[in-house]
Design an enzyme around this catalytic site. Structure first.
Site, short mmCIF file in Angstrom:
data_model
loop_
_atom_site.label_atom_id
_atom_site.label_comp_id
_atom_site.label_asym_id
_atom_site.label_seq_id
_atom_site.Cartn_x
_atom_site.Cartn_y
_atom_site.Cartn_z
N THR A 262 -2.58 0.29 -1.06
CA THR A 262 -3.77 -0.36 -1.45
C THR A 262 -5.13 0.63 -0.98
OG1 THR A 262 -4.25 -1.62 0.92
CG2 THR A 262 -3.31 -2.65 -1.49
N ILE B 59 7.00 1.99 -5.52
CA ILE B 59 7.46 2.53 -6.83
C ILE B 59 6.43 3.87 -7.16
CG2 ILE B 59 8.91 0.71 -7.85
CD1 ILE B 59 6.51 0.18 -9.56
N ASP B 60 5.56 3.86 -6.15
CA ASP B 60 4.35 4.91 -6.34
C ASP B 60 4.59 6.54 -6.43
OD1 ASP B 60 2.72 3.33 -3.77
OD2 ASP B 60 3.90 4.97 -3.59
N HIS C 259 13.25 0.01 -4.57
CA HIS C 259 12.76 -0.55 -5.79
C HIS C 259 12.44 0.56 -6.75
CE1 HIS C 259 11.44 -4.27 -3.63
NE2 HIS C 259 12.75 -4.31 -3.76
N CYS D 12 20.21 6.71 -28.49
CA CYS D 12 21.52 5.89 -28.71
C CYS D 12 21.05 4.38 -29.05
CB CYS D 12 22.35 5.86 -27.36
SG CYS D 12 21.70 4.67 -26.26
N ASN E 216 0.25 -5.46 9.36
CA ASN E 216 -0.05 -6.05 7.89
C ASN E 216 -1.22 -7.02 8.21
OD1 ASN E 216 1.35 -6.34 5.53
ND2 ASN E 216 1.27 -8.63 5.93
N ALA E 217 -2.05 -6.78 6.89
CA ALA E 217 -3.44 -7.66 6.97
C ALA E 217 -3.42 -9.18 6.93
CB ALA E 217 -4.21 -7.11 5.90
N ALA F 6 -3.68 -0.65 7.65
CA ALA F 6 -2.44 0.45 7.76
C ALA F 6 -2.95 1.59 8.00
CB ALA F 6 -1.46 0.46 6.60
N1 APR Z 1 -3.32 -2.61 5.41
C1 APR Z 1 -2.44 -3.44 6.06
N2 APR Z 1 -1.76 -4.60 5.18
C2 APR Z 1 -2.54 -4.63 4.10
C3 APR Z 1 -3.50 -3.80 3.47
C4 APR Z 1 -3.88 -2.80 4.15
N3 APR Z 1 -4.87 -1.76 3.71
N4 APR Z 1 -3.35 -4.14 1.96
C5 APR Z 1 -2.76 -5.19 1.97
N5 APR Z 1 -2.09 -5.37 3.01
C6 APR Z 1 -0.98 -6.71 3.09
C7 APR Z 1 -1.18 -7.84 2.29
O1 APR Z 1 -1.90 -8.60 3.32
C8 APR Z 1 0.30 -8.16 2.17
O2 APR Z 1 0.48 -9.16 3.16
O3 APR Z 1 0.18 -6.03 2.55
C9 APR Z 1 0.90 -7.15 2.28
C10 APR Z 1 1.69 -6.83 0.65
O4 APR Z 1 2.59 -7.74 0.42
P1 APR Z 1 3.01 -7.68 -0.97
O5 APR Z 1 1.73 -7.66 -1.81
O6 APR Z 1 3.81 -8.94 -1.17
O7 APR Z 1 3.70 -6.53 -1.36
P2 APR Z 1 5.25 -6.26 -0.88
O8 APR Z 1 5.67 -6.68 0.71
O9 APR Z 1 5.45 -4.70 -1.20
O10 APR Z 1 5.98 -6.71 -2.10
C11 APR Z 1 7.69 -6.65 -2.13
O11 APR Z 1 7.79 -7.72 -4.53
O12 APR Z 1 6.70 -8.06 -6.28
C12 APR Z 1 7.83 -7.52 -5.52
O13 APR Z 1 8.75 -5.37 -6.30
C13 APR Z 1 7.59 -6.06 -5.67
O14 APR Z 1 8.28 -4.36 -4.28
C14 APR Z 1 7.37 -5.33 -4.39
C15 APR Z 1 8.04 -6.70 -3.55
ZN ZN Z 2 20.43 5.68 -24.44
#
Ligand code: APR
Ligand code: ZN
Length: 257
Positions: free
Chosen positions: A37, A111-112, A127, A162, A223-224, A241
């Site tokens: 983020t 996936i970035d 992923h 194809c 984690n936030a 983070a």
């Molecule tokens: N610092 C710390 N934590 C953060 C920050 C930051 N700067 N920004 C966001 N967060 C926290 C949010 O509070 C949230 O709990 O990161 C977490 C991200 O959680 P998700 O949005 O659920 O992402 P993720 O856990 O990667 O999702 C898993 O779900 O939709 C599918 O395929 C997609 O890979 C993804 C999977």
């Molecule tokens: Zn093909």
């Protein structure tokens, strides 16, 4: 809900993470969208999360087959949102820790491609990676940039010679996570999992931090927001983070990232 578990201030938490990391023999990082983020890429379930604005159904295999055009408009938008993104101090910190032999691998749900771009070498992309796309039938690969342009400029769905549908090389909901077994083997060998920026709610990925704990290792969560694994973690830091990871590198005397 406590802002921290196992330490009482940001400084003490960073020092505790540095000391646990420094004395581990085989640590892995497990990352989610929250580590990106600070690079301008929205997460999914956080306060500005993607799933607050879009229906998660758009990331399912059935939606891709049902409405390939709307599916590709969503993924072309996601690709463009992250194509110009650069690694942030969080990504660079993990690359530095790996370079210093303090981290064996990064297992990411993202996936970035930003971990590799930051210099991490052993990255397991559970992923997949949005930068390339492949034919759903024969597997032939092409750059997603080309596909996104076709969707954007001509409103066409990319098709293979194809006849198969070209789709991003990412794991959609309802699809198997091909890299999971490889990641699980690494986790079962690890004595520390540093889980960063993940809500730890999506399986099988979230079984990775659980596997490190089950194998007798330690679990640190940065984690936030609260996660379902907080009560099983050895340390929980509810801070950003980038500053936490950059602080850990500094506390280990490894300079700035
Ligand atoms: N610092 C710390 N934590 C953060 C920050 C930051 N700067 N920004 C966001 N967060 C926290 C949010 O509070 C949230 O709990 O990161 C977490 C991200 O959680 P998700 O949005 O659920 O992402 P993720 O856990 O990667 O999702 C898993 O779900 O939709 C599918 O395929 C997609 O890979 C993804 C999977
Ligand atoms: Zn093909």
């Amino acid at each position: 809900m406590a802002d921290r578990i196992g330490c009482s201030s940001s400084t003490e938490c960073v020092e505790r993470i540095a000391s646990i990391l420094g004395s581990s023999r085989d640590a892995v990082a497990f990352t989610g969208a929250g580590i990106s983020t600070d690079s301008g890429i929205p997460d999914f379930r956080g306060r500005q999360g993607l799933w607050k604005r879009f229906d998660p159904r758009m990331a399912t295999r059935s939606f891709m087959l049902e409405d390939p055009r709307a599916f590709w408009e969503f993924y072309a938008m996601r690709f463009e949102a992250l194509a110009g993104a650069e690694p942030n101090p969080g990504h660079r910190a993990l690359a530095r820790l790996e370079g210093e032999g303090l981290l064996a691998a990064v297992i990411t749900q993202n996936i970035d491609g930003l971990h590799a771009k930051a210099g991490s070498r052993r990255v397991i992309e559970l992923h997949g990676n949005i930068m390339t796309s492949r034919c759903d039938d024969c597997g032939s690969v092409r750059p997603t940039e080309e596909c996104a342009r076709l969707v954007r400029e001509r409103g066409e769905v990319p098709r293979c010679v194809c006849g198969g549908l070209i789709r991003p090389s990412v794991v959609l909901f309802e699809e198997p996570v091909g890299m999971f077994e490889a990641a699980l083997r690494i986790a079962q060998e690890s004595d520390l999992c540093l889980a960063v920026g993940s809500s730890l709610t999506v399986y099988p990925a979230a079984a990775i931090p659980e596997a490190v704990k089950a194998a007798g290792g330690k679990l640190i969560i940065v984690n936030a927001d609260p996660t379902p694994l907080d009560q099983r973690a050895d340390l929980v830091v509810r801070d950003g983070a980038s500053p936490v990871l950059a602080g850990v590198v500094r506390a280990l005397g490894l300079g700035e990232v």
